[in-house]
Write a protein that holds these residues in place. Sequence first.
Motif, mmCIF file in Angstrom:
data_model
loop_
_atom_site.group_PDB
_atom_site.id
_atom_site.type_symbol
_atom_site.label_atom_id
_atom_site.label_comp_id
_atom_site.label_asym_id
_atom_site.label_seq_id
_atom_site.Cartn_x
_atom_site.Cartn_y
_atom_site.Cartn_z
ATOM 1 N N GLY A 136 42.934 -52.873 -20.662
ATOM 2 C CA GLY A 136 44.276 -52.395 -20.318
ATOM 3 C C GLY A 136 44.836 -51.413 -21.334
ATOM 4 N N TYR A 137 44.127 -51.215 -22.425
ATOM 5 C CA TYR A 137 44.550 -50.302 -23.479
ATOM 6 C C TYR A 137 43.451 -49.276 -23.732
ATOM 7 N N ALA A 138 43.802 -48.174 -24.341
ATOM 8 C CA ALA A 138 42.816 -47.130 -24.637
ATOM 9 C C ALA A 138 43.032 -46.589 -26.033
ATOM 10 N N ASN A 139 41.929 -46.320 -26.709
ATOM 11 C CA ASN A 139 41.978 -45.626 -28.000
ATOM 12 C C ASN A 139 41.220 -44.303 -27.890
ATOM 13 N N ARG A 140 41.102 -43.829 -26.660
ATOM 14 C CA ARG A 140 40.317 -42.627 -26.387
ATOM 15 C C ARG A 140 41.000 -41.795 -25.301
ATOM 16 N N ILE A 141 41.024 -40.466 -25.541
ATOM 17 C CA ILE A 141 41.535 -39.527 -24.540
ATOM 18 C C ILE A 141 40.418 -38.536 -24.238
ATOM 19 N N ASP A 142 40.081 -38.432 -22.973
ATOM 20 C CA ASP A 142 39.072 -37.471 -22.532
ATOM 21 C C ASP A 142 39.760 -36.199 -22.058
ATOM 22 N N TYR A 143 39.039 -35.097 -22.051
ATOM 23 C CA TYR A 143 39.584 -33.820 -21.603
ATOM 24 C C TYR A 143 38.434 -32.852 -21.343
ATOM 25 N N THR A 144 38.754 -31.691 -20.805
ATOM 26 C CA THR A 144 37.757 -30.641 -20.588
ATOM 27 C C THR A 144 38.152 -29.417 -21.403
ATOM 28 N N ALA A 145 37.201 -28.919 -22.180
ATOM 29 C CA ALA A 145 37.414 -27.686 -22.949
ATOM 30 C C ALA A 145 36.932 -26.501 -22.119
ATOM 31 N N HIS A 146 37.708 -25.430 -22.144
ATOM 32 C CA HIS A 146 37.357 -24.189 -21.448
ATOM 33 C C HIS A 146 37.329 -23.069 -22.480
ATOM 34 N N VAL A 147 36.255 -22.306 -22.488
ATOM 35 C CA VAL A 147 36.160 -21.144 -23.371
ATOM 36 C C VAL A 147 35.956 -19.932 -22.483
ATOM 37 N N PHE A 148 36.876 -18.979 -22.578
ATOM 38 C CA PHE A 148 36.818 -17.754 -21.787
ATOM 39 C C PHE A 148 36.355 -16.620 -22.688
#
Length: 194
Positions: free
Chosen positions: A111-123
């Motif tokens: 029920g808790y998180a110590n992690r945040i996911d995301y997507t990196a974009h390089v243009f």
Amino acid sequence: MKKLACLSIAAASLFAIASPAAAQTTTGTVQITGTVAPKCLVVPGAGSTFGTTVALGELAQADGTLATDLATRFSSVGGAGLEARVVCTSAAPTIAVDATQITSATTAVAGYANRIDYTAHVFVDTTSTNDVEFTNSSTAAALAATPIGGRLANNGGNNITITATNFATPAATDLLVAATDYSGQIVVVIAPGA
């Protein structure tokens, strides 16, 4: 007849004195050679690194779940530090991108998180195309060295831009654990290629 012979000899002598001697030339040649090694560099300054720190501040909303404006904050806080001018002497540079999760060492339970996911974009801007996109999700393996598709643009402006989107915890209802050590990174490697 003697007179005629003397006049002929005198005329021939004058002719010999009046005509220049045949010119003789010489040529010297200096060969100039050199090489240009395949390399990529950040300009101005010919450095090898670029980047910034994006301090996102409070990552949770008032209810403890992940803030919904992190992509906007990432771009606005990062500002000009998320752009760079990189040039390469080679015609076929490559790019590799590795986004690592934003994590804390604080333990998270169900029920808790110590992690945040995301997507990196390089243009990337090349001499023929603007905004060629390369992405890497923090939940996936790093994007291995991939051909950019042409020479990097060398028009005096920035040709690399980094953004981040799709910020999420493992479950949308997860509460983020309280901690001051959340960190992650996006690493972009541009190499001369073959």
